[in-house]
Design an enzyme around this catalytic site. Structure first.
Site, PDB file in Angstrom:
ATOM      1  N   ARG A   1      41.964  24.089  42.180  1.00 37.45           N
ATOM      2  CA  ARG A   1      43.206  24.704  42.891  1.00 37.45           C
ATOM      3  C   ARG A   1      43.343  26.268  42.927  1.00 37.45           C
ATOM      4  O   ARG A   1      43.531  26.899  43.936  1.00 37.45           O
ATOM      5  CB  ARG A   1      44.354  24.044  42.007  1.00 37.45           C
ATOM      6  CG  ARG A   1      44.868  22.652  42.368  1.00 37.45           C
ATOM      7  CD  ARG A   1      46.033  22.228  41.546  1.00 37.45           C
ATOM      8  NE  ARG A   1      45.512  22.661  40.017  1.00 37.45           N
ATOM      9  CZ  ARG A   1      46.419  22.696  39.175  1.00 37.45           C
ATOM     10  NH1 ARG A   1      47.780  22.632  39.272  1.00 37.45           N
ATOM     11  NH2 ARG A   1      46.092  22.923  37.654  1.00 37.45           N
TER      12      ARG A   1
ATOM     13  N   ASN B   1      47.371  19.219  42.391  1.00 33.16           N
ATOM     14  CA  ASN B   1      46.735  17.875  41.807  1.00 33.16           C
ATOM     15  C   ASN B   1      47.701  16.634  42.096  1.00 33.16           C
ATOM     16  O   ASN B   1      48.871  16.634  41.828  1.00 33.16           O
ATOM     17  CB  ASN B   1      46.624  18.065  40.367  1.00 33.16           C
ATOM     18  CG  ASN B   1      45.477  18.982  40.015  1.00 33.16           C
ATOM     19  OD1 ASN B   1      44.445  19.074  40.814  1.00 33.16           O
ATOM     20  ND2 ASN B   1      45.393  19.371  38.857  1.00 33.16           N
TER      21      ASN B   1
END
Length: 94
Positions: free
Chosen positions: A18, A36
């Site tokens: 990320r 996520n």
């Protein structure tokens, strides 16, 4: 301006995916978000000019060092006019 959603499958959590995606999106001038998912995948929605979005999608197919991407699912979305890229959390059922 185009927008795409992408779900990245494989060993993609716990490898800085990320944060690396945000860095790459900012470099390309792409807006949207990444998070996520509970199933171990990573999901993102990205928007910007077609060339930059395409380049970021290509980046998602490999991810950062340490990621092992086994596949991606990409879908078209309507642009929302976002101007920043952020990391968000998964919605919590209440």
């Amino acid at each position: 301006m185009i927008r795409r959603s992408i779900v990245v499958h494989g060993n993609v959590q716990g490898v800085g995916f990320r944060y690396s995606a945000r860095r790459e999106a900012e470099r390309l001038g792409v807006a949207g978000w990444v998070r996520n998912r509970p199933d171990g995948s990573v999901e993102a929605e990205i928007e910007g000019d077609e060339a930059s979005v395409t380049e970021l999608i290509d980046w998602f197919t490999a991810g950062p060092p340490g990621a092992i991407v086994s596949g991606t699912d990409v879908a078209e979305r309507e642009p929302l006019g976002e101007h920043a890229f952020r990391i968000i959390g998964w919605p919590v059922a209440g």
